[in-house]
Design a protein around this motif. Structure first.
Motif, PDB file in Angstrom:
ATOM      1  N   SER A 165       4.586   7.849  -4.948  1.00  0.00           N
ATOM      2  CA  SER A 165       3.284   7.612  -4.323  1.00  0.00           C
ATOM      3  C   SER A 165       2.820   6.163  -4.441  1.00  0.00           C
ATOM      4  CB  SER A 165       2.235   8.545  -4.937  1.00  0.00           C
ATOM      5  OG  SER A 165       0.943   8.244  -4.460  1.00  0.00           O
ATOM      6  N   ASP A 166       2.899   5.611  -5.644  1.00  0.00           N
ATOM      7  CA  ASP A 166       2.429   4.228  -5.859  1.00  0.00           C
ATOM      8  C   ASP A 166       3.208   3.225  -5.018  1.00  0.00           C
ATOM      9  OD1 ASP A 166       0.504   5.061  -7.619  1.00  0.00           O
ATOM     10  OD2 ASP A 166       1.651   4.607  -9.418  1.00  0.00           O
ATOM     11  N   ASN A 215      -4.268   9.532  -5.805  1.00  0.00           N
ATOM     12  CA  ASN A 215      -3.986   8.089  -5.774  1.00  0.00           C
ATOM     13  C   ASN A 215      -5.218   7.361  -5.240  1.00  0.00           C
ATOM     14  OD1 ASN A 215      -3.046   5.465  -5.316  1.00  0.00           O
ATOM     15  ND2 ASN A 215      -0.980   6.174  -4.840  1.00  0.00           N
ATOM     16  N   ALA A 272      -4.677   4.048  -3.161  1.00  0.00           N
ATOM     17  CA  ALA A 272      -4.232   4.258  -1.784  1.00  0.00           C
ATOM     18  C   ALA A 272      -5.391   4.743  -0.911  1.00  0.00           C
ATOM     19  CB  ALA A 272      -3.082   5.258  -1.749  1.00  0.00           C
ATOM     20  N   ALA A 306       1.422   8.062   0.600  1.00  0.00           N
ATOM     21  CA  ALA A 306       1.031   7.911  -0.808  1.00  0.00           C
ATOM     22  C   ALA A 306       0.108   9.045  -1.237  1.00  0.00           C
ATOM     23  CB  ALA A 306       0.350   6.564  -1.024  1.00  0.00           C
ATOM     24  N   ASP A 322       1.994   4.546   5.506  1.00  0.00           N
ATOM     25  CA  ASP A 322       2.351   4.529   4.085  1.00  0.00           C
ATOM     26  C   ASP A 322       1.211   5.022   3.204  1.00  0.00           C
ATOM     27  OD1 ASP A 322       4.974   3.851   4.176  1.00  0.00           O
ATOM     28  OD2 ASP A 322       4.725   1.751   3.621  1.00  0.00           O
ATOM     29  N   TYR A 323      -0.018   4.665   3.539  1.00  0.00           N
ATOM     30  CA  TYR A 323      -1.169   5.161   2.768  1.00  0.00           C
ATOM     31  C   TYR A 323      -1.209   6.688   2.816  1.00  0.00           C
ATOM     32  CZ  TYR A 323      -3.146   0.414   2.552  1.00  0.00           C
ATOM     33  OH  TYR A 323      -3.364  -0.911   2.308  1.00  0.00           O
ATOM     34  N   GLY A 337       1.946   3.385  -1.560  1.00  0.00           N
ATOM     35  CA  GLY A 337       0.625   2.757  -1.495  1.00  0.00           C
ATOM     36  C   GLY A 337       0.695   1.247  -1.463  1.00  0.00           C
ATOM     37  N   GLN A 338       1.558   0.667  -2.302  1.00  0.00           N
ATOM     38  CA  GLN A 338       1.659  -0.794  -2.354  1.00  0.00           C
ATOM     39  C   GLN A 338       2.430  -1.352  -1.159  1.00  0.00           C
ATOM     40  OE1 GLN A 338       0.047  -2.881  -4.352  1.00  0.00           O
ATOM     41  NE2 GLN A 338      -0.940  -1.107  -5.313  1.00  0.00           N
ATOM     42  N   ASN A 356      -7.695   1.772  -0.282  1.00  0.00           N
ATOM     43  CA  ASN A 356      -7.098   0.847   0.684  1.00  0.00           C
ATOM     44  C   ASN A 356      -7.084   1.442   2.091  1.00  0.00           C
ATOM     45  OD1 ASN A 356      -6.619  -1.119  -1.243  1.00  0.00           O
ATOM     46  ND2 ASN A 356      -4.578  -0.366  -1.736  1.00  0.00           N
TER      47      ASN A 356
END
Length: 607
Positions: A475-476, A508, A511, A501, A497-498, A479-480, A514
């Motif tokens: 997941s991380d 998360n 995420a 995540a 991608d978010y 998110g990144q 963001n």
């Protein structure tokens, strides 16, 4: 042994401890230093935050709602450091170095008390090898690992005070020993191993019968009970949050008990191997870096044979060879906590976890260096009669010292650590993830050249993609990577991608926050509002989510609610001028110019 000679030995250990790690004084915060110090809003309150530290779990100030760790004494000292020297990692590194020097002196006294004056050289060389061992770099060079230094220092002090009580019969030493052991538990829970170390040393070196040793040692259950009571009160249970992520402990990537056990045995062997041959050293050994194994794996079988042999030797030589018995027993007692054989912990392997148990290894190594020449060595002329063992020790010490000083350089900052270690831990999903994080946060964001900046972000995307390839539900990493796409203005890829995540980890918060920012930029304010609300529900102290949610509410015309959430952000980050500015704007939109001016003035004073 003359007191002057003992003082010389002590001075050598203290000076060497400082010399080995003095090159870390200019280092920055690294890894968990951010979650427990730099980005921990409670620790950053300084002395005012200490009361809250004892009421909350280890990473509450970083925004985590659930946790399994409770180390309030360590966090309180970090808060005190911040009070005295805010945002000054050099001061914290200095404290680590000084604490390490103190610990090595205490260990020397501890071993001297166990072995006796006639074995002063053994006590000294054992401590010297412990002091120099390169596997300790993660503990001393990483500020967060002050918990290891503090806990072991307090635990050894507690035993020394117990020995003082046994010699003098003054109860003040016994009471002090119990209190200090309690402090060790509040520094780090792994100090519980010393409840076994205490009777072990009493039986082995102080001629206690088993029943008497257990009776005396049982008093140390009192501070343990106090700690467990406080821990249960804060965490809600003795174990706290028992959910361990696969990325943290690779054993949980399978539900087959036999494979978990076999892999744990193999990892136990890796601890011994790293003590014997500390190269290469890495900050991460997580998922894929260490593979799952069955009992058909030769590494599992070799590790099992070695550990069974150690247990056999311990039983066979019990009291016949007290030094070897101590070295094996001390090692096994302390490493047992981290093997994942008896209980599953929050990580599968870590160099820092061998810190305390490495003392047993160091004693054994010093013993085998000295024993062939033992009959020739005279305490009154050590340097003349012990030339060969001293020369062997000097060679090992030089190799250890060089490796330690060289390894320290990797702990300069996050990017240096990640870019150094990714060469060796390239199979680790988390290592790739942190390397990508270092490229984006440590390098790209500081780069002025736009073309080079974009290239660094592209490189970070490659690293995140590699992490995802190694661990498809990371997941991380999603998110990144989404954030990296966002910074390249590739909004569609970022949003995808978010969503991935959040799919793999609905909790998360980063995420979600963001994602809200992306929606806000695209003027999808209702979607932004929903995303920020979800982030805040997961982490009520997520300052970016709070501030951005407030901005969204303000954009939607709900100025009163916007003010409420901006004020929450201010409480967490009181030096952020923009928050005061936006509160002022919100009051202005409500027609309250007087309040608006107050916040505008505050914002101006912080710029």
């Amino acid at each position: 042994m003359k007191k002057k000679q003992l003082n010389i030995y002590s001075l050598i250990l203290v000076i060497l401890s400082i010399f080995l790690y003095i090159n870390t004084l200019n280092h920055d915060y690294v890894l968990d230093d951010f979650s427990v110090i730099k980005d921990n809003f409670i620790v950053k309150e300084g002395i005012d935050g200490i009361n809250e530290i004892f009421k909350t779990h280890y990473r509450y100030g970083y925004g985590h709602q659930n946790a399994s760790l409770y180390r309030p004494l360590t966090l309180s000292i970090f808060a005190l450091q911040w009070e005295l020297f805010p945002d000054q990692p050099s001061f914290a590194h200095l404290i680590n170095i000084l604490c390490y020097a103190l610990l090595n002196w205490l260990i020397f006294l501890f071993l001297l008390n166990l072995f006796g004056q006639e074995k002063t050289l053994l006590a000294f060389l054992s401590t010297l090898l412990f002091c120099l061992h390169p596997i300790h770099t993660e503990v001393v060079a990483n500020i967060k690992s002050f918990d290891e230094l503090l806990a072991m220092s307090l635990s050894v002090s507690a035993i020394l005070l117990l020995f003082k009580y046994l010699k003098t019969k003054f109860k003040k030493y016994f009471i002090s020993s119990i209190v200090i052991f309690g402090l060790a538990l509040f520094a780090k829970e792994s100090s519980v191993a010393f409840i076994a170390v205490i009777p072990f040393t009493l039986i082995l070196f102080k001629d206690f019968k088993i029943a008497n040793a257990l009776k005396l040692s049982s008093v140390y259950l009192i501070p343990l009970f106090v700690y467990l009571l406080a821990r249960k009160s804060v965490l809600g249970s003795l174990s706290g949050d028992s959910n361990i992520a696969v990325i943290d402990n690779l054993l949980l990537s399978t539900d087959q008990t036999a494979i978990q056990l076999a892999t744990a045995i193999k990892i136990s062997g890796l601890y011994l191997w790293k003590l014997l041959f500390p190269h290469p050293l890495m900050n991460d050994y997580s998922l894929q870096q260490i593979s799952l194994s069955s009992f058909g794996d030769w590494k599992v079988l070799l590790s099992l044979i070695v550990y069974m042999s150690l247990i056999y030797i311990l039983i066979k030589l019990w009291k016949k060879n007290k030094i070897i018995s101590f070295s094996i027993g001390f090692y096994l007692i302390n490493i047992a906590l981290y093997t994942n054989i008896f209980i599953k912990i929050g990580t599968s392997f870590g160099e820092r976890l061998a810190f305390v148990s490495s003392l047993g290894f160091s004693v054994a190594l010093a013993y085998f260096i000295l024993v062939p020449f033992e009959k020739r060595i005279h305490t009154k002329s050590i340097f003349k009669t012990a030339k060969t063992p001293l020369l062997i020790t000097v060679v090992i010490a030089a190799l250890y010292g060089f490796k330690t000083i060289d390894r320290n350089k990797a702990w300069q900052d996050n990017y240096t650590l990640y870019s150094t270690d990714v060469k060796n831990c390239n199979k680790s999903a988390r290592c790739q993830y942190y390397y990508g994080l270092g490229l984006m946060k440590e390098k790209a964001l500081d780069e002025k050249n736009e073309q080079l900046k974009n290239q660094l972000i592209q490189n970070s995307i490659q690293a995140f993609s590699k992490a995802i390839e190694l661990y498809p539900s990371y997941s991380d990493a999603y998110g990144q990577r989404g954030l990296a796409y966002y910074r390249l203005n590739q909004m569609e890829a970022a949003l995808a991608d978010y969503k991935k995540a959040v799919q793999f980890n609905p909790g998360n918060a980063n995420a979600l926050s963001n994602m809200g920012s992306l929606y806000f930029q695209q003027k999808e304010y209702q979607n932004a509002k929903i995303a920020f609300e979800r982030a805040i529900k997961v982490n009520p102290n997520h300052v970016d989510a709070l501030a951005n949610y407030a901005s969204t509410l303000g954009t939607l015309g709900d100025y009163n609610s916007a003010i409420t959430y901006f004020k929450k952000a201010v409480n967490l980050k009181p030096t952020e001028a923009n928050y005061y500015q936006m509160i002022g704007v919100s009051y202005q939109n409500l027609g309250n110019q007087n309040m608006a001016n107050q916040y505008f003035q505050k914002a101006q004073s912080l710029k």
